[in-house]
Design an enzyme around this catalytic site. Structure first.
Site, PDB file in Angstrom:
ATOM      1  N   SER A 187       0.802  -1.223   0.000  1.00 58.28           N
ATOM      2  CA  SER A 187       0.000   0.000   0.000  1.00 58.28           C
ATOM      3  C   SER A 187       0.835   1.273   0.000  1.00 58.28           C
ATOM      4  O   SER A 187       0.312   2.346  -0.283  1.00 58.28           O
ATOM      5  CB  SER A 187      -0.949   0.002   1.196  1.00 58.28           C
ATOM      6  N   HIS A 215      -5.788  -4.448  -0.888  1.00 60.10           N
ATOM      7  CA  HIS A 215      -5.781  -3.414  -1.936  1.00 60.10           C
ATOM      8  C   HIS A 215      -5.933  -4.016  -3.337  1.00 60.10           C
ATOM      9  O   HIS A 215      -5.852  -3.287  -4.331  1.00 60.10           O
ATOM     10  CB  HIS A 215      -4.485  -2.596  -1.881  1.00 60.10           C
ATOM     11  N   LYS A 246     -12.459  -1.247   1.505  1.00 60.93           N
ATOM     12  CA  LYS A 246     -11.789  -0.456   0.466  1.00 60.93           C
ATOM     13  C   LYS A 246     -12.636  -0.536  -0.827  1.00 60.93           C
ATOM     14  O   LYS A 246     -13.692   0.060  -0.869  1.00 60.93           O
ATOM     15  CB  LYS A 246     -10.353  -0.936   0.274  1.00 60.93           C
TER      16      LYS A 246
HETATM   17  C1  LIG Z   1      -2.845  -4.704   3.431  1.00 61.90           C
HETATM   18  C2  LIG Z   1      -3.891  -4.419   4.477  1.00 61.90           C
HETATM   19  N1  LIG Z   1      -4.286  -5.402   5.282  1.00 61.90           N
HETATM   20  C3  LIG Z   1      -5.227  -5.195   6.226  1.00 61.90           C
HETATM   21  C4  LIG Z   1      -5.802  -3.965   6.407  1.00 61.90           C
HETATM   22  C5  LIG Z   1      -6.839  -3.784   7.465  1.00 61.90           C
HETATM   23  O1  LIG Z   1      -8.111  -3.828   6.888  1.00 61.90           O
HETATM   24  P1  LIG Z   1      -9.383  -3.451   7.749  1.00 61.90           P
HETATM   25  O2  LIG Z   1      -9.563  -1.971   7.604  1.00 61.90           O
HETATM   26  O3  LIG Z   1     -10.499  -4.245   7.175  1.00 61.90           O
HETATM   27  O4  LIG Z   1      -9.082  -3.853   9.156  1.00 61.90           O
HETATM   28  C6  LIG Z   1      -5.427  -2.906   5.577  1.00 61.90           C
HETATM   29  C7  LIG Z   1      -6.028  -1.567   5.766  1.00 61.90           C
HETATM   30  O5  LIG Z   1      -5.390  -0.565   5.860  1.00 61.90           O
HETATM   31  C8  LIG Z   1      -4.431  -3.131   4.591  1.00 61.90           C
HETATM   32  O6  LIG Z   1      -4.028  -2.143   3.790  1.00 61.90           O
END
Ligand SMILES: Cc1ncc(COP(=O)(O)O)c(C=O)c1O
Length: 399
Positions: A187, A215, A246
């Protein structure tokens, strides 16, 4: 023994120190729904290029209608964990939709992907096992891995030589299963992990492959199935975790998809699943609609990727260094922290909301402004953003 008053004094001193360094983060308070243009509660109008609303579903009328319908039918909340009386047909339907979308046998719904990752590794691995993790993996993976007793190995991000060395070491040091875990899309960089190479190494060393595709789901791959589709390894990845916060609606919820036996084992023993309330039915229904739209949404996704290429090309032509490739996360590289914050402040003052990323979120000296393109952006929004960046870049000496 620390007294309570010393404890509170220390917290306040820590916060004061951050404030003094200008590093105390604060939240922008929006008075409008998610979109290309937003208004803050103080009346400031901003062009928004920093949400994960990739497919524009955060404020999509069909998703909202589906959520409304479930609110009327099932009520506001279930007031129970899934194993108590918190499972409704809408939760089960969503799990089926998720599994079919990502192409795995079954799926389990969590309140977030943070929970999905938090409840994964402890269940599947024990002290004789090895977890081999990309160095740039998301915080939720790092925390989830910490809960497992497995031996941990870390390889430099996307470095296949280091991954192979780690697999060899794990073979020599552990008698159990080896599990490779990587973000599908990183990200901070907008880069898709080389899952084809990772799967080749996993085959060579008989390891499991798990991918957090938060993502990637709905965004990459010819039909939006995610980074495993993008890399041509849809049938070679063992476990996929992801978020519904997202591209897929943007509300809340996460999932783990895998073979049925893995999902059943998680259902029985995953602590973040068992000891937490169920996702509200309105959110589950909205997510089902969002998956439907993402599945049908070839045009929206193609348009999104075209808009991303347009923005990247415009920024490069203006003289900026742009990282990543092929994903609507567009890192505008700035380097030192003061340069990053300088550019951020200038573009913000001119009505553009984007997020500065500095150490420790990214390596020291590799600061950047992270831009995220969405299907809701029109060419006029992107042109305006490039214009603001260009003026601010010249003023601050970035270009
Ligand atoms: C790669 C990744 N994994 C997990 C998460 C966490 O997701 P959630 O908002 O559903 O807890 C995010 C969110 O920022 C993320 O970018």
């Amino acid at each position: 023994m620390t007294t309570k008053s010393a404890f509170y004094d220390k917290l306040n001193a820590d916060l004061d120190a951050l404030r003094a360094k200008g590093q105390l983060r604060s939240e922008f308070e929006l008075a409008t729904p998610q979109g290309a243009e937003i208004t803050l509660t103080d009346g400031t109008k901003l062009l928004n290029l920093c949400s994960n609303n990739y497919l524009g579903m955060g404020n999509n009328p069909e998703v909202i209608e589906a959520a409304h319908g479930a609110l009327d039918r099932y009520g506001y909340g279930v007031a129970a964990g899934r194993m108590l009386c918190g499972t409704q047909d809408v939760h089960r339907r969503l799990q089926r939709v998720i599994a079919d979308f990502v192409g795995l046998e079954d799926a389990l719904l969590y309140n977030s992907c943070y929970d999905a990752n938090g409840g994964l590794f402890e269940v599947l691995t024990g002290e004789n096992d090895a977890i081999i993790s990309d160095a740039l993996n998301h915080a939720s993976i790092i925390d989830g891995v910490r809960l497992s007793k497995a031996k941990r190995y870390r390889y430099a991000s996307c470095d296949m030589d280091e991954l192979e060395q780690s697999l060899k070491k794990a073979d020599a040091e552990c008698s159990g299963i080896k599990l490779i875990i990587t973000d599908g899309v990183f990200s901070m960089d907008g880069l898709v992990a080389p899952l084809d190479n990772i799967c080749d190494l996993a085959d060579k060393y008989d390891a499991l492959v798990a991918v957090d595709d938060s993502h990637g789901t709905g965004v990459v791959g010819a039909t939006g199935r995610g980074s495993h589709e993008h890399c041509g390894v849809m049938d070679r990845v063992d476990i996929i975790t992801g978020t519904l916060g997202k591209a897929i609606g943007g509300a809340a919820g996460g999932f783990t998809a895998a073979r049925a036996c893995v999902v059943e084992k998680l259902r029985q023993t995953s602590r973040t699943y068992i000891f937490s309330n169920a996702v509200p039915p309105s959110i589950a229904a909205g997510a089902i609609k969002a998956f439907e739209l993402a599945g049908e949404g070839g045009n929206a996704r193609t348009a999104l990727l075209e808009k991303t290429s347009y923005f990247r090309a415009g920024m490069r032509a203006a003289g900026f260094t742009i990282g990543g490739e092929g994903h609507p996360i567009v890192p505008v590289m700035t380097g030192a922290d003061d340069v990053t914050f300088g550019l951020f402040k200038e573009v913000f003052a001119n009505g553009l909301l984007v997020i500065p990323m500095t150490f420790p979120v990214v390596p020291r000296g590799q600061g950047r402004i992270r831009v995220q393109i969405s299907a809701v952006h029109e060419t006029t929004h992107l042109d305006r953003a490039i214009e603001i960046f260009t003026e601010a870049g010249r003023k601050t000496g970035v270009i």
